[in-house]
Scaffold this motif. Structure first.
Motif, PDB file in Angstrom:
ATOM      1  N   ALA A   1       0.837  -1.204   0.000  1.00 16.91           N
ATOM      2  CA  ALA A   1       0.000   0.000   0.000  1.00 16.91           C
ATOM      3  C   ALA A   1       0.873   1.255   0.000  1.00 16.91           C
ATOM      4  O   ALA A   1       0.517   2.286  -0.568  1.00 16.91           O
ATOM      5  CB  ALA A   1      -0.914  -0.004   1.213  1.00 16.91           C
ATOM      6  N   ASN A   2       2.042   1.140   0.651  1.00 16.96           N
ATOM      7  CA  ASN A   2       2.958   2.272   0.722  1.00 16.96           C
ATOM      8  C   ASN A   2       3.590   2.554  -0.633  1.00 16.96           C
ATOM      9  O   ASN A   2       3.760   3.694  -1.040  1.00 16.96           O
ATOM     10  CB  ASN A   2       4.051   1.964   1.745  1.00 16.96           C
ATOM     11  N   VAL A   3       3.965   1.447  -1.319  1.00 19.10           N
ATOM     12  CA  VAL A   3       4.639   1.577  -2.621  1.00 19.10           C
ATOM     13  C   VAL A   3       3.646   2.077  -3.662  1.00 19.10           C
ATOM     14  O   VAL A   3       3.877   3.077  -4.344  1.00 19.10           O
ATOM     15  CB  VAL A   3       5.231   0.216  -3.053  1.00 19.10           C
ATOM     16  N   SER A   4       2.506   1.373  -3.768  1.00 18.69           N
ATOM     17  CA  SER A   4       1.496   1.824  -4.724  1.00 18.69           C
ATOM     18  C   SER A   4       0.879   3.077  -4.132  1.00 18.69           C
ATOM     19  O   SER A   4       0.740   3.204  -2.923  1.00 18.69           O
ATOM     20  CB  SER A   4       0.409   0.770  -4.884  1.00 18.69           C
TER      21      SER A   4
ATOM     22  N   THR B   1      -1.748   4.455  -2.943  1.00 20.51           N
ATOM     23  CA  THR B   1      -3.130   4.232  -2.519  1.00 20.51           C
ATOM     24  C   THR B   1      -3.767   5.548  -2.101  1.00 20.51           C
ATOM     25  O   THR B   1      -3.095   6.417  -1.578  1.00 20.51           O
ATOM     26  CB  THR B   1      -3.179   3.294  -1.300  1.00 20.51           C
ATOM     27  N   GLU B   2      -5.075   5.645  -2.304  1.00 20.98           N
ATOM     28  CA  GLU B   2      -5.781   6.862  -1.894  1.00 20.98           C
ATOM     29  C   GLU B   2      -5.648   7.064  -0.391  1.00 20.98           C
ATOM     30  O   GLU B   2      -5.771   6.125   0.379  1.00 20.98           O
ATOM     31  CB  GLU B   2      -7.272   6.712  -2.234  1.00 20.98           C
ATOM     32  N   THR B   3      -5.415   8.305  -0.016  1.00 17.94           N
ATOM     33  CA  THR B   3      -5.246   8.566   1.417  1.00 17.94           C
ATOM     34  C   THR B   3      -6.514   8.245   2.197  1.00 17.94           C
ATOM     35  O   THR B   3      -6.451   7.883   3.363  1.00 17.94           O
ATOM     36  CB  THR B   3      -4.897  10.051   1.650  1.00 17.94           C
ATOM     37  N   SER B   4      -7.695   8.356   1.528  1.00 16.95           N
ATOM     38  CA  SER B   4      -8.944   8.099   2.254  1.00 16.95           C
ATOM     39  C   SER B   4      -9.024   6.641   2.706  1.00 16.95           C
ATOM     40  O   SER B   4      -9.584   6.337   3.749  1.00 16.95           O
ATOM     41  CB  SER B   4     -10.135   8.439   1.366  1.00 16.95           C
ATOM     42  N   ILE B   5      -8.439   5.731   1.899  1.00 19.69           N
ATOM     43  CA  ILE B   5      -8.434   4.321   2.309  1.00 19.69           C
ATOM     44  C   ILE B   5      -7.409   4.153   3.437  1.00 19.69           C
ATOM     45  O   ILE B   5      -7.613   3.406   4.388  1.00 19.69           O
ATOM     46  CB  ILE B   5      -8.089   3.401   1.115  1.00 19.69           C
ATOM     47  N   ARG B   6      -6.306   4.878   3.329  1.00 19.49           N
ATOM     48  CA  ARG B   6      -5.277   4.787   4.359  1.00 19.49           C
ATOM     49  C   ARG B   6      -5.807   5.157   5.733  1.00 19.49           C
ATOM     50  O   ARG B   6      -5.441   4.530   6.719  1.00 19.49           O
ATOM     51  CB  ARG B   6      -4.141   5.747   4.034  1.00 19.49           C
ATOM     52  N   THR B   7      -6.654   6.204   5.763  1.00 17.85           N
ATOM     53  CA  THR B   7      -7.124   6.649   7.081  1.00 17.85           C
ATOM     54  C   THR B   7      -7.864   5.529   7.800  1.00 17.85           C
ATOM     55  O   THR B   7      -7.899   5.498   9.020  1.00 17.85           O
ATOM     56  CB  THR B   7      -8.082   7.860   6.953  1.00 17.85           C
ATOM     57  N   TRP B   8      -8.424   4.589   7.041  1.00 24.53           N
ATOM     58  CA  TRP B   8      -9.124   3.477   7.676  1.00 24.53           C
ATOM     59  C   TRP B   8      -8.176   2.508   8.324  1.00 24.53           C
ATOM     60  O   TRP B   8      -8.575   1.626   9.060  1.00 24.53           O
ATOM     61  CB  TRP B   8     -10.017   2.752   6.663  1.00 24.53           C
ATOM     62  N   PHE B   9      -6.895   2.665   8.009  1.00 26.58           N
ATOM     63  CA  PHE B   9      -5.932   1.715   8.533  1.00 26.58           C
ATOM     64  C   PHE B   9      -5.066   2.291   9.633  1.00 26.58           C
ATOM     65  O   PHE B   9      -4.226   1.611  10.162  1.00 26.58           O
ATOM     66  CB  PHE B   9      -5.032   1.227   7.405  1.00 26.58           C
TER      67      PHE B   9
ATOM     68  N   PHE C   1      -2.274  -8.253  15.502  1.00 22.95           N
ATOM     69  CA  PHE C   1      -0.981  -8.513  14.850  1.00 22.95           C
ATOM     70  C   PHE C   1      -0.965  -8.015  13.408  1.00 22.95           C
ATOM     71  O   PHE C   1       0.031  -7.464  12.949  1.00 22.95           O
ATOM     72  CB  PHE C   1      -0.621 -10.001  14.933  1.00 22.95           C
ATOM     73  N   ILE C   2      -2.078  -8.194  12.687  1.00 24.77           N
ATOM     74  CA  ILE C   2      -2.162  -7.690  11.308  1.00 24.77           C
ATOM     75  C   ILE C   2      -2.048  -6.167  11.319  1.00 24.77           C
ATOM     76  O   ILE C   2      -1.280  -5.563  10.564  1.00 24.77           O
ATOM     77  CB  ILE C   2      -3.512  -8.096  10.669  1.00 24.77           C
ATOM     78  N   TYR C   3      -2.819  -5.569  12.202  1.00 23.26           N
ATOM     79  CA  TYR C   3      -2.890  -4.127  12.358  1.00 23.26           C
ATOM     80  C   TYR C   3      -1.509  -3.556  12.649  1.00 23.26           C
ATOM     81  O   TYR C   3      -1.087  -2.559  12.092  1.00 23.26           O
ATOM     82  CB  TYR C   3      -3.802  -3.920  13.572  1.00 23.26           C
ATOM     83  N   MET C   4      -0.788  -4.240  13.560  1.00 26.74           N
ATOM     84  CA  MET C   4       0.556  -3.808  13.923  1.00 26.74           C
ATOM     85  C   MET C   4       1.475  -3.866  12.721  1.00 26.74           C
ATOM     86  O   MET C   4       2.215  -2.920  12.443  1.00 26.74           O
ATOM     87  CB  MET C   4       1.110  -4.709  15.034  1.00 26.74           C
ATOM     88  N   GLY C   5       1.434  -4.979  11.985  1.00 28.36           N
ATOM     89  CA  GLY C   5       2.280  -5.135  10.804  1.00 28.36           C
ATOM     90  C   GLY C   5       2.010  -4.029   9.804  1.00 28.36           C
ATOM     91  O   GLY C   5       2.930  -3.371   9.298  1.00 28.36           O
ATOM     92  N   PHE C   6       0.729  -3.782   9.565  1.00 24.54           N
ATOM     93  CA  PHE C   6       0.320  -2.767   8.591  1.00 24.54           C
ATOM     94  C   PHE C   6       0.819  -1.397   9.020  1.00 24.54           C
ATOM     95  O   PHE C   6       1.379  -0.638   8.242  1.00 24.54           O
ATOM     96  CB  PHE C   6      -1.203  -2.755   8.467  1.00 24.54           C
ATOM     97  N   ASP C   7       0.622  -1.101  10.310  1.00 23.51           N
ATOM     98  CA  ASP C   7       0.985   0.213  10.815  1.00 23.51           C
ATOM     99  C   ASP C   7       2.493   0.436  10.788  1.00 23.51           C
ATOM    100  O   ASP C   7       2.959   1.532  10.494  1.00 23.51           O
ATOM    101  CB  ASP C   7       0.466   0.359  12.242  1.00 23.51           C
ATOM    102  N   ILE C   8       3.250  -0.628  11.093  1.00 24.90           N
ATOM    103  CA  ILE C   8       4.715  -0.510  11.087  1.00 24.90           C
ATOM    104  C   ILE C   8       5.191  -0.171   9.674  1.00 24.90           C
ATOM    105  O   ILE C   8       6.085   0.640   9.468  1.00 24.90           O
ATOM    106  CB  ILE C   8       5.366  -1.815  11.601  1.00 24.90           C
ATOM    107  N   ALA C   9       4.540  -0.789   8.674  1.00 26.70           N
ATOM    108  CA  ALA C   9       4.939  -0.535   7.286  1.00 26.70           C
ATOM    109  C   ALA C   9       4.543   0.873   6.839  1.00 26.70           C
ATOM    110  O   ALA C   9       5.229   1.490   6.029  1.00 26.70           O
ATOM    111  CB  ALA C   9       4.310  -1.575   6.371  1.00 26.70           C
TER     112      ALA C   9
END
Length: 525
Positions: free
Chosen positions: A62-65, A67-75, A316-324
């Motif tokens: 998601a970081n490389v591509s 992605t729309e920031t609006s989708i990011r805010t959900w994460f 754990f998924i959330y943590m991985g996503f957030d770290i990236a």
């Protein structure tokens, strides 16, 4: 977008949908992957590590591509969401799935490791990090902030270790120690962290004594709130007569609401909700649970198990996503390296120091063997709790400091979960603490009294014994008298079992698989 802009709102809703869809897909993938890995007995990538990796990979993509920031805010990892929705079911389940027998027979040791040990570990970490800063080995932080870092990084989360214990079978007492220590240690670390952050905000030279008093207020207050709510629920279910067939739905609804009530009560009184909900879990399992009808018992056990395993995988998924996704200050590689070294040293001070103290008090046949102490030392993974507290520290500490602590914590979480978590199986087999299905839980130190396992203590201390040992023996005797008080007064008063408390709820839970591990870990880890 403005409120009255229908197009913007529609876009936001769509973004929310896509974000949540991504999260659900990651959850499904993570459960399936975990199951496949377990089927093939592949212990190098435990479920928690797999979830973390999935989060990391998707976050990286998601970081490389673009992605729309609006989708990011959900994460974005909102710590309120974590503390209010994800953590309570996990902590409640860990208190609820705690089987009293092995836990209470090792209660003295567990309290020593989790209360005294966590205190020692956080002080040692804090002091070492401060000294490292003074000696220019690493980024320098003020002393109170070092102690905050020490207390947040002392929260262990040995999910992977416990799952491997369950897969391979292990000594019951060792499992009780690792499990009990991790459960109470979260509560302790949060109380310590809050106390330190209070000291930091009122830095008007508060003396050490006040800090201790404030800490005890938080801990004892939260514990009393939790135990009080638990006992109230037991009385309600005993006298309300809800265990009739057609009221089962109502019974389950009420049972599920009590833990949350206890959590929010403590938070509302500015105490620690975690400590409170944990003790509510322990009390509700011991007293309230047996007042439910059989169907409701099955339902609530399954329900909390399900909710907590969903929450834990999601964390754990959330943590991985957030770290990236987060912006990290990687300039402090030295800080990360040395803090990993320091927490290893602090964990050793905690485990081997407390192990020595506990063994002083125990008779020869009940001492904690060195292999168990090493396994306990090794199982100090850092997980969601440390991560969430580090996120809070980003808001609380001045620029740069909180960010450094957060980056170091995320690095530590990833390293411990992936490396230590993956090598745990090999390590435990090398120590020869797993794979032995022999029933050591009821060794010479136990005898059966009225179908209950009571610990037998040698009353006559040898004349050469030091006063310190005699005191510790007295503590043991008081623990024994507590279980008698429980059997003779508390159980008849709070449950409908009039004192002949047979462990029928345990039979529902585990069909007495006592030769292996006699209780289930929170979630399906």
């Amino acid at each position: 977008p403005a409120i009255h802009d229908p197009q913007g709102q529609e876009k936001q809703q769509q973004a929310a949908g896509v974000g949540i869809l991504l999260q659900i897909m990651m959850l499904v993938l993570s459960f399936v992957l975990g199951h496949v890995l377990r089927r093939h007995k592949f212990y190098y990538l435990p479920e928690a590590s797999a979830s973390l990796l999935i989060g990391l990979i998707v976050g990286g993509l998601a970081n490389v591509s673009n992605t729309e920031t609006s989708i990011r805010t959900w994460f974005n990892f909102h710590d309120e969401f974590f503390f209010l929705f994800l953590l309570p079911p996990i902590i409640f389940q860990s208190g609820f799935s705690l089987q009293p027998k092995p836990f209470f027979s090792n209660f003295g040791a567990i309290v020593t490791f989790s209360v005294l040990g966590t205190f020692v570990a956080s002080i040692v970490t804090g002091v070492l990090v401060y000294l490292g800063g003074v000696m220019f080995l690493m980024y320098r932080l003020p002393f109170v902030e070092c102690l905050m870092f020490g207390s947040l990084i002392s929260a262990t989360d040995p999910v992977t270790v416990l799952s491997i214990f369950q897969e391979l079978g292990s000594d019951v007492n060792l499992y009780a120690l690792v499990f009990g220590e991790s459960v109470l240690n979260d509560a302790m670390a949060i109380s310590l962290y809050r106390t330190m952050s209070l000291v930091r905000s009122h830095s008007t030279g508060q003396n050490f004594f006040m800090v201790i008093v404030r800490f005890l207020e938080t801990f004892v207050g939260s514990m009393s709130a939790g135990v009080g709510v638990g006992f109230t629920s037991a009385l309600l279910f005993k006298y309300a007569g809800l265990d009739v067939d057609n009221l089962q739905n109502l019974e389950c609804c009420l049972f599920v609401l009590f833990p949350y009530f206890s959590y929010m009560l403590a938070e509302g009184l500015s105490l620690s909700g975690i400590v409170s909900i944990l003790f509510t879990g322990i009390v509700m399992k011991h007293y309230t649970y047996s007042n439910l009808s059989t169907n409701s018992q099955r339902f609530v056990s399954a329900f909390f198990h399900l909710i907590s395993s969903l929450a834990e995988t999601f964390v754990f998924i959330y943590m991985g996503f957030d770290i990236a996704m987060e912006k990290h200050s990687w300039s402090h590689v030295g800080f990360i390296f040395f803090s990993i070294l320091f927490i290893v040293i602090a964990r050793a001070a905690n485990v081997f120091g407390c192990g020595y103290l506990v063994n002083l008090a125990r008779p020869a046949h009940k001492k904690i063997p060195m292999t168990h102490q090493k396994a306990l030392w090794y199982s100090g993974l850092r997980g969601a709790m440390a991560f969430a507290l580090a996120l809070q520290s980003v808001h609380e500490l001045p620029d740069g400091h909180g960010q450094t602590i957060f980056t170091a914590t995320t690095a530590i979480v990833v390293v411990t979960v992936l490396l230590i978590g993956g090598s745990t199986g090999t390590m435990l087999e090398a120590l020869e603490v797993v794979g032995d299905s022999r029933d050591t839980s009821l060794g010479d130190g136990f005898e059966v009294v009225n179908n209950r396992y009571m610990t037998r203590f040698d009353d006559e201390g040898s004349p050469s014994e030091s006063g310190f040992r005699t005191k510790l023996r007295e503590f043991h005797k008081s623990a024994k008298s507590f279980s008698e008080l429980d059997r003779n007064y508390l159980t008849p008063f709070f449950t409908s079992n009039n004192g002949d408390y047979d462990e029928d709820d345990d039979i529902n839970d585990d069909q007495h698989h006592e030769e292996r591990i006699p209780f289930t870990r929170r979630g399906n880890f």
